[in-house]
Design a protein around this motif. Sequence first.
Motif, PDB file in Angstrom:
ATOM      1  N   GLN A  26     -29.387  17.339 -17.741  1.00 32.79           N
ATOM      2  CA  GLN A  26     -28.610  16.752 -16.361  1.00 32.79           C
ATOM      3  C   GLN A  26     -29.478  16.152 -15.696  1.00 32.79           C
ATOM      4  N   ARG A  27     -30.617  16.398 -15.451  1.00 30.05           N
ATOM      5  CA  ARG A  27     -31.730  15.745 -14.579  1.00 30.05           C
ATOM      6  C   ARG A  27     -31.822  14.311 -15.373  1.00 30.05           C
ATOM      7  N   VAL A  28     -31.811  14.142 -16.706  1.00 29.30           N
ATOM      8  CA  VAL A  28     -31.876  13.008 -17.309  1.00 29.30           C
ATOM      9  C   VAL A  28     -30.597  12.305 -17.134  1.00 29.30           C
ATOM     10  N   ALA A  29     -29.585  12.600 -17.078  1.00 27.86           N
ATOM     11  CA  ALA A  29     -28.359  12.088 -16.816  1.00 27.86           C
ATOM     12  C   ALA A  29     -28.188  11.497 -15.447  1.00 27.86           C
ATOM     13  N   ILE A  30     -28.697  12.138 -14.506  1.00 29.71           N
ATOM     14  CA  ILE A  30     -28.682  11.681 -13.183  1.00 29.71           C
ATOM     15  C   ILE A  30     -29.884  10.571 -13.044  1.00 29.71           C
TER      16      ILE A  30
END
Length: 227
Positions: free
Chosen positions: A148-152
């Motif tokens: 999710q950090r990558v997605a953000i």
Amino acid sequence: MLKIKDICKSFRTEEIETVALNNVSFEVKQGEFVAVMGPSGCGKSTLLNIIGLLDNPTSGEYHLLDKEVGKLKEKDRTQHRKGNIGFVFQSFNLIDELNVFENVELPLIYMKIKPSERKKMVDEILKRMAISHRAGHFPAQLSGGQQQRVAIARAVVSKPKLILADEPTGNLDSKNGIEVMGLLKELNDEGTTIIMVTHSQHDSMYASSRINLFDGKIIVDDIANKM
């Protein structure tokens, strides 16, 4: 930033018509963090798809950045979406065949930014998201919180004017969920406009204002200021 007036959305299968949105109207100002709350199946994601120019409404008006976009054709929707909107999804939506760096770089490639500038922008956002040490790893090698950090990072690397988040903590444990919401709040504190759909009252508390959506209608607007 955006204004929606009397938006309706219906879907037809053979002789059955399903109304997902029924005369939805609201405005979001630059720099706001708005949470759209409601139970599963009430139309939250349908509304987000229309706001994000992934779909058109059946009727009604939608103005984004002073432009009427509600009835744009697919090519024009895509063009308007590229530089203005970033997406964060519950399912992360990372490309398995690309590593972390490549996933985050993808929107910059679509925007035809030069390779040297792309590398600088990706390196900066990966550092900010505390995921630089995983730049060469693939999604399957990451935890849910890391994905999710990558997605953000992918959503904000192009510095869009609007971020749309669809249940961003839905696949995360409590600790990672709190960290992800903290990252979104930081971005909002810096002036990024965020609209988030959620059924979590805890997540909605990070927002500056909230909109309750029920059965395709907004029943209470800005209830955060009434609590």
